[in-house]
Design an enzyme around this catalytic site. Structure first.
Site, short mmCIF file in Angstrom:
data_model
loop_
_atom_site.label_atom_id
_atom_site.label_comp_id
_atom_site.label_asym_id
_atom_site.label_seq_id
_atom_site.Cartn_x
_atom_site.Cartn_y
_atom_site.Cartn_z
N ASP A 237 0.95 -1.18 -0.25
CA ASP A 237 0.04 0.15 0.06
C ASP A 237 0.67 1.28 -0.05
O ASP A 237 1.71 1.35 0.92
CB ASP A 237 -0.89 -0.08 1.25
N GLU B 215 1.60 -0.70 -4.97
CA GLU B 215 0.83 0.58 -5.25
C GLU B 215 1.49 1.78 -5.39
O GLU B 215 1.94 2.61 -4.87
CB GLU B 215 -0.18 0.88 -4.34
#
Ligand code: NOJ
Length: 565
Positions: free
Chosen positions: A229, A289
């Site tokens: 993330d 990401e």
């Protein structure tokens, strides 16, 4: 023709499940590893399947749907955070990295999910929320308890400026200053996201060790990798230099700034290369990401001179909001030549569903198939978003009081938040789309009555059956697995065409991105396929176009043919 295609598709679907078995080998004849041929599928656990009928999805719900996933042609599921969390950001605020939130079940449920996945050759990828923890994590609770606490330096604590002002002008991407004052110790802490998501201090080696150990813990349990993330935001400049201010304000009313000093710092790459070494101990994959703006940035995430991420998500497709053949060709050419293994996706839990982004209101289902025809036939690994295979659409909140995502409450009405793309999976045409007997945490759109698994399962022309056929092909056709991407007719303003060329074979892909009939001709002599025999593999056209010399397609039509020299 339809009947013939269906029987081919059934045979291929069965072949697909055998292809899955072959993927337990880590490297194939071309040197490709398991994740290069796998089809990934993102599951938002709150919304996939609710086994205990409390209105929120759970792990047992996912386990119960493993056969559906196998039959669809999925090889790996990425489950967004299911760890204990106050759910300020629906799980992206983790309060314990080595457990399961009771909302979703228990560790024993997780182990069962892994085991049931393994039986079907479906691997499990978890989300690694690496930049920040929850403010309820024990590390942060200790950190804020006093300036001398053992974990004080695990987060970013700084003195404010005179007059109670924050240390600098950095803005949270979720609105307001990125600094929150804590009267207990008279300092501010830094949070790039919500105040409930304090940033970890990645310059502290103890943080790195503790966080890397959480990965090892899950690898030992049987997890096959992580989606990382917000990796761009791991580091900040130590001198806290103000970001340059730009004209105007953002959707939250904060001054626009250029995030020069709190994003994309080079130190990120050192951490990623060390994290990759940990992944390599377990033959695991790291998906990033990584909000890359250019192909050069993308190359850095693959790692220059050393290994970093196997699958950095470039998000370039998610930024294309219209059916522009030129744009798609440009992005594909860039990603394909970046030197790493490409990753393609259209949507996720943060991005409006592809069905809405590309739909024209008249041909939406046809467009959904055509887009599948694109990202599932390119060289690289696709990451599907749950429900994409049904033509699920966004169901954005109509009233501010219904919004669950804090971004939507803060940004209303300019930004309605991300609830719309996170609604329950549509399993059948009964109440709540068969997701739950209780009122689901988010409402399903009316279109669930037609766009659901049970209904589409029975319709040979459904989006779902188109995906199944295409995924079965993808698992068995060597050219689709291994072949080079060769763009064709690159000036065509309406139709995207390319070959996936492998040894003496190629798959020709022709996608009409317009609402008008189009006829395209190909000169395949430069690729050595002039006069090649063409066999239709999959098409939305009835009757199927014959041959490859000239292909006629209706609005948003798709044609895939095998060419043999
Ligand atoms: C990216 C995640 O995809 C998003 O849902 C989340 O809000 C932020 N990172 C913060 O963790």
């Amino acid at each position: 023709m339809t009947t013939r295609l269906i029987s081919i598709s059934l045979a291929m679907a069965m072949a697909g499940s055998f292809a899955g078995a072959a993927q337990t080998k880590s490297v194939d004849a071309e040197g490709h590893q398991w994740w290069q041929h796998a089809v990934f599928y993102e599951i938002y656990p709150r919304s996939f399947a609710d086994s205990n009928n409390d209105g929120t999805g759970d792990l047992n719900g996912i386990t119960a749907k493993m056969d559906y996933l196998r039959q669809l042609g999925v090889d790996a599921i990425w489950i967004t955070p299911c760890f204990p969390s106050p759910q300020v950001d629906f799980g992206y605020d983790v309060s314990d990295y080595e457990d399961i939130d009771p909302v979703y079940g228990t560790l024993a449920d997780f182990d069962r999910l892994l085991a049931e996945g393994k039986k079907r050759n479906i691997r499990v990828i978890l989300d690694f929320v690496i930049n920040h923890t929850s403010d309820q994590h024990k590390w942060f609770l200790d950190s804020k308890s006093s300036k001398d606490s053992a974990h004080r330096d695990w987060y970013m604590w700084r003195d404010g400026k005179a007059g109670g002002q924050p240390p600098n002008n950095w803005v949270s991407t979720f609105g307001g200053s990125a600094w929150k004052f804590d009267p207990a110790t008279n300092q501010f802490y830094y949070h790039y996201f919500y105040a409930g998501q304090p940033d970890l201090n990645w310059r502290n080696p103890a943080v790195e060790k503790a966080m890397f150990d959480t990965n090892r813990w899950w690898y030992k349990r049987g997890v096959s990798g992580f989606r990382l993330d917000a990796v761009d935001t791991l580091f900040e400049r130590e001198d806290l230099k103000d970001n340059p201010v730009l004209p105007g304000t953002n959707k939250f009313g904060d001054p626009n700034t250029e995030e020069l000093y709190n994003k994309k710092l080079p130190e990120v790459h050192d951490v990623l290369s060390r994290l990759r070494a940990v992944a390599d101990e377990s033959d695991a994959v790291l998906i990033g990401e990584t909000w890359t703006k250019t192909i050069d940035e993308l190359k850095e995430y693959y790692g220059s001179g050393r290994k970093e991420l196997q699958m950095p998500m470039d998000f370039l497709f998610t930024n294309i909001n219209r059916l522009s053949p030129d744009e798609f060709r440009r992005q594909i050419a860039g990603v394909d030549s970046a030197g790493g293994w490409p990753v393609y996706l259209f949507s996720n839990h943060d991005i409006i569903r592809a069905y809405n982004r590309y739909g024209d209101g008249r041909h939406n289902d046809q467009i959904a198939k055509m887009m599948a025809g694109l990202y599932l036939t390119l060289r690289g690994t696709p990451i599907m978003y749950y429900g994409e295979e049904l033509g699920m659409e966004n169901n954005d909140p109509k009233r501010k009081e219904d919004v669950k995502d804090p971004i939507g409450r803060l940004g209303w009405p300019k930004d309605k938040g991300r609830d719309g793309q996170r609604t329950p999976m549509q399993w059948d045409s009964t109440a709540n789309a068969g997701f739950s007997a209780a009122t689901p945490w988010l409402p399903v759109p009316d279109s669930y009555k037609t766009h659901n698994v049970a209904t589409e399962d029975k319709d040979p022309d459904s989006i779902l059956n188109f995906y199944r056929r295409l995924l079965a092909l993808r698992h068995t056709d060597p050219a689709l697995l291994e072949g080079e991407y060769v763009a064709l007719n690159t000036n065509d303003p309406n139709v995207v065409s390319y070959l996936r060329s492998y040894k003496k074979e190629a798959v020709l892909v022709v996608l009409n991105m317009s609402a008008a009939d189009q006829t395209v001709s190909f000169d395949l002599a430069p690729q050595g396929f002039a006069g090649a025999k063409a066999t239709t593999l999959l098409t939305t056209m009835k009757p199927a176009p014959s041959g490859a010399a000239s292909v006629a397609l209706g609005p948003f039509g798709v044609y895939l043919a095998r060419l043999t020299k």
